[in-house]
Write a protein that holds these residues in place. Structure first.
Motif, PDB file in Angstrom:
ATOM      1  N   GLU A 160     105.291 -39.660 -96.902  1.00 19.35           N
ATOM      2  CA  GLU A 160     104.097 -38.884 -97.250  1.00 19.35           C
ATOM      3  C   GLU A 160     104.381 -37.387 -97.154  1.00 19.35           C
ATOM      4  N   ASP A 161     105.044 -36.978 -96.092  1.00 14.61           N
ATOM      5  CA  ASP A 161     105.335 -35.557 -95.898  1.00 14.61           C
ATOM      6  C   ASP A 161     106.520 -35.423 -94.948  1.00 14.61           C
ATOM      7  N   PHE A 162     107.127 -34.250 -94.961  1.00 12.73           N
ATOM      8  CA  PHE A 162     108.233 -33.952 -94.073  1.00 12.73           C
ATOM      9  C   PHE A 162     107.794 -32.946 -93.012  1.00 12.73           C
ATOM     10  N   TYR A 163     108.561 -32.887 -91.944  1.00 16.23           N
ATOM     11  CA  TYR A 163     108.374 -31.898 -90.897  1.00 16.23           C
ATOM     12  C   TYR A 163     109.706 -31.199 -90.672  1.00 16.23           C
ATOM     13  N   LEU A 164     109.658 -29.967 -90.278  1.00 15.44           N
ATOM     14  CA  LEU A 164     110.864 -29.286 -89.825  1.00 15.44           C
ATOM     15  C   LEU A 164     110.506 -28.421 -88.626  1.00 15.44           C
ATOM     16  N   THR A 165     111.237 -28.597 -87.543  1.00 17.94           N
ATOM     17  CA  THR A 165     111.062 -27.785 -86.344  1.00 17.94           C
ATOM     18  C   THR A 165     112.301 -26.913 -86.177  1.00 17.94           C
ATOM     19  N   PRO A 166     112.220 -25.609 -86.528  1.00 19.99           N
ATOM     20  CA  PRO A 166     113.388 -24.733 -86.418  1.00 19.99           C
ATOM     21  C   PRO A 166     113.385 -23.942 -85.115  1.00 19.99           C
ATOM     22  N   ALA A 167     114.563 -23.527 -84.695  1.00 21.94           N
ATOM     23  CA  ALA A 167     114.701 -22.669 -83.509  1.00 21.94           C
ATOM     24  C   ALA A 167     115.771 -21.617 -83.818  1.00 21.94           C
ATOM     25  N   PHE A 168     115.329 -20.380 -83.980  1.00 17.81           N
ATOM     26  CA  PHE A 168     116.232 -19.265 -84.287  1.00 17.81           C
ATOM     27  C   PHE A 168     116.592 -18.505 -83.015  1.00 17.81           C
ATOM     28  N   ALA A 169     117.764 -17.912 -83.034  1.00 17.85           N
ATOM     29  CA  ALA A 169     118.190 -17.022 -81.948  1.00 17.85           C
ATOM     30  C   ALA A 169     118.968 -15.868 -82.568  1.00 17.85           C
ATOM     31  N   PHE A 215     102.571 -21.938 -88.988  1.00 18.45           N
ATOM     32  CA  PHE A 215     103.357 -23.132 -88.709  1.00 18.45           C
ATOM     33  C   PHE A 215     103.208 -23.607 -87.264  1.00 18.45           C
ATOM     34  N   ALA A 216     102.189 -23.145 -86.575  1.00 12.70           N
ATOM     35  CA  ALA A 216     101.987 -23.534 -85.178  1.00 12.70           C
ATOM     36  C   ALA A 216     101.707 -25.030 -85.074  1.00 12.70           C
ATOM     37  N   ASP A 217     102.245 -25.655 -84.017  1.00  9.80           N
ATOM     38  CA  ASP A 217     102.044 -27.080 -83.773  1.00  9.80           C
ATOM     39  C   ASP A 217     101.735 -27.271 -82.291  1.00  9.80           C
ATOM     40  N   THR A 219     102.176 -29.714 -80.297  1.00  6.23           N
ATOM     41  CA  THR A 219     103.168 -30.454 -79.533  1.00  6.23           C
ATOM     42  C   THR A 219     104.556 -29.854 -79.646  1.00  6.23           C
ATOM     43  N   LEU A 220     104.936 -29.474 -80.861  1.00  2.47           N
ATOM     44  CA  LEU A 220     106.291 -29.025 -81.131  1.00  2.47           C
ATOM     45  C   LEU A 220     106.437 -27.513 -81.163  1.00  2.47           C
ATOM     46  N   ALA A 221     105.348 -26.797 -80.940  1.00  2.88           N
ATOM     47  CA  ALA A 221     105.316 -25.333 -80.961  1.00  2.88           C
ATOM     48  C   ALA A 221     105.388 -24.797 -82.382  1.00  2.88           C
ATOM     49  N   LEU A 222     106.395 -25.249 -83.149  1.00  6.90           N
ATOM     50  CA  LEU A 222     106.563 -24.770 -84.515  1.00  6.90           C
ATOM     51  C   LEU A 222     106.976 -25.951 -85.383  1.00  6.90           C
ATOM     52  N   ALA A 223     106.231 -26.227 -86.447  1.00  4.47           N
ATOM     53  CA  ALA A 223     106.552 -27.333 -87.355  1.00  4.47           C
ATOM     54  C   ALA A 223     106.110 -26.963 -88.761  1.00  4.47           C
ATOM     55  N   ILE A 224     107.042 -26.986 -89.698  1.00  2.68           N
ATOM     56  CA  ILE A 224     106.748 -26.652 -91.094  1.00  2.68           C
ATOM     57  C   ILE A 224     106.409 -27.941 -91.828  1.00  2.68           C
ATOM     58  N   ARG A 225     105.207 -28.012 -92.401  1.00  2.00           N
ATOM     59  CA  ARG A 225     104.724 -29.205 -93.096  1.00  2.00           C
ATOM     60  C   ARG A 225     104.420 -28.880 -94.557  1.00  2.00           C
ATOM     61  N   ASN A 226     103.761 -29.850 -95.228  1.00  2.00           N
ATOM     62  CA  ASN A 226     103.256 -29.677 -96.595  1.00  2.00           C
ATOM     63  C   ASN A 226     104.380 -29.386 -97.593  1.00  2.00           C
ATOM     64  N   TRP A 227     105.341 -30.310 -97.661  1.00  2.00           N
ATOM     65  CA  TRP A 227     106.461 -30.204 -98.574  1.00  2.00           C
ATOM     66  C   TRP A 227     106.116 -30.849 -99.908  1.00  2.00           C
ATOM     67  N   THR A 228     106.825 -30.438-100.950  1.00  2.93           N
ATOM     68  CA  THR A 228     106.734 -31.095-102.252  1.00  2.93           C
ATOM     69  C   THR A 228     107.885 -32.091-102.347  1.00  2.93           C
ATOM     70  N   THR A 229     107.561 -33.385-102.338  1.00  5.65           N
ATOM     71  CA  THR A 229     108.588 -34.419-102.354  1.00  5.65           C
ATOM     72  C   THR A 229     109.238 -34.495-103.728  1.00  5.65           C
ATOM     73  N   VAL A 230     110.568 -34.553-103.741  1.00  4.05           N
ATOM     74  CA  VAL A 230     111.317 -34.625-104.996  1.00  4.05           C
ATOM     75  C   VAL A 230     111.989 -35.985-105.108  1.00  4.05           C
TER      76      VAL A 230
END
Length: 266
Positions: A160-169, A215-217, A219-230
Motif C-alpha cells: 500500500e505504501d512505503f516508509y523510510l526512516t533516515p538518520a543523517f550526520a 515527516f514527524a512520526d 514512534t520512529l521520530a522521522l518517517a517519510i510516507r506517501n510514495w508513488t508505487t511503480v
C-alpha cells in the motif's frame, strides 16, 4: 539417552551431558532451557533464509537541493547546496520489526557517504565578500518499511505504501562551511573595519530541519510516507518540497527526490 521430536518439523533435542532432565509430561524438569542441545536449523530453512536475504535487497537514491536566504543590508546572502547518495539497504531478519503499521525488513549496515554535489554562497553588497567555500558531505543510515493493502490474502500481498526512516550526520564540525569578510559601510563611499569569519550554513544545518515537521512520526521520530508505487526495479518514487517556518530568521526551500530500487544480490 532419549531424543525428542517436535511434530511436523523433524527437529530433535538431546540432553547435554550432566543434565538431569526428562520429559515424562512434555516438559523438561531442569529449570534451564540450556540443558538441551538444539541442532542447527534444517537445510531447507537455511536455504530459504539465504534466498530471502538475496531477494530483499534494496538501494535508495536520494538527491536534495536547498536554497537559503538570510540577513539584511551587508549581511544579506544566499546559500545553495545540493547533496546526493545511493544508500545500500540489505535484508536483515535479525532487526526486522513492526512499528507504525510498517514492517522494517532492511537497514543500512554502514553509514553511506552523502556527497555535497554543489555548494555556493553569494553576498549582494560590496562590503561583504566570500573568500572560500569548503563543501563537506554527510553520512546517512536508513531503514525502509512498507504497509500492506487491506483485504483478503491477495490484497494483503500488495504494498500500500512505503516508509523510510533516515538518520543523517554531518562530516566535520557541522558540514559545509565558508569564509566571509564583512566590512562596515563608510560614508559617503567605501568600506572599513573588515572582519573575517567562518560560517557553517549548509544542507544539514538549514535544510534538514525543514523535514522535522512534515515527516514527524510519534514512534520512529522521522518517517517519510506517501510514495508513488511503480513496481519492478524502481519500486517507488517520492518527491517533496519543504520550507522553513513562517517568520523564521532564514528563508529555506528544499526540493528532494527519493527513489528506492530493488537490487537482488547475485
Amino acid at each position: 539417552m532419549p531424543r525428542w521430536s517436535l511434530p511436523a518439523t523433524g527437529w530433535s533435542a538431546t540432553p547435554r551431558p550432566g543434565c538431569r532432565a526428562s520429559r515424562p509430561s512434555g516438559r523438561c524438569r531442569s529449570a534451564s532451557a540450556s540443558c538441551w542441545a538444539w541442532p542447527a536449523a534444517p537445510v531447507w530453512l537455511q536455504d530459504a533464509e539465504a534466498a530471502t536475504a538475496k531477494c530483499l535487497n534494496f538501494e535508495l537514491q536520494i538527491d536534495s537541493q536547498m536554497v537559503m536566504t538570510e540577513g539584511t543590508d551587508v549581511d544579506a546572502h544566499t546559500v545553495r547546496e545540493s547533496i546526493g547518495t545511493r544508500l545500500p539497504l540489505p535484508f536483515n531478519l535479525g532487526i526486522a520489526f513492526f512499528e507504525s503499521g510498517g514492517s522494517y525488513v532492511a537497514v543500512s549496515t554502514d553509514a553511506a557517504p552523502v556527497n555535497s554535489t554543489a555548494y555556493s554562497v553569494a553576498y549582494q553588497y560590496t562590503c561583504a565578500s566570500v573568500n572560500s567555500t569548503t563543501p563537506l558531505g554527510l553520512t546517512l543510515r536508513g531503514s525502509p518499511g512498507f504497509t500492506a493493502r487491506q483485504g483478503g490474502v491477495a490484497q494483503r500481498a500488495q504494498v500500500e505504501d512505503f516508509y523510510l526512516t533516515p538518520a543523517f550526520a554531518p562530516t566535520g564540525f557541522a558540514g559545509s562551511s565558508y569564509s566571509v569578510t564583512r566590512s562596515t559601510p563608510r560614508n559617503p563611499t567605501g568600506c572599513e573595519n573588515p572582519a573575517t569569519h567562518t560560517e557553517h550554513e549548509n544542507w544539514f544545518t538549514s535544510a534538514l530541519p525543514t523535514w522535522l515537521d512534515p515527516f514527524a512520526d510519534p514512534t520512529l521520530a522521522l518517517a517519510i510516507r506517501n510514495w508513488t508505487t511503480v513496481g519492478g526495479a524502481v519500486m517507488a518514487t517520492r518527491e517533496a518540497t519543504t520550507r522553513s517556518e513562517a517568520g523564521a530568521s532564514e528563508n529555506v526551500t528544499v526540493n528532494t527526490q527519493l527513489v528506492p530500487f530493488h537490487k537482488p544480490a547475485p
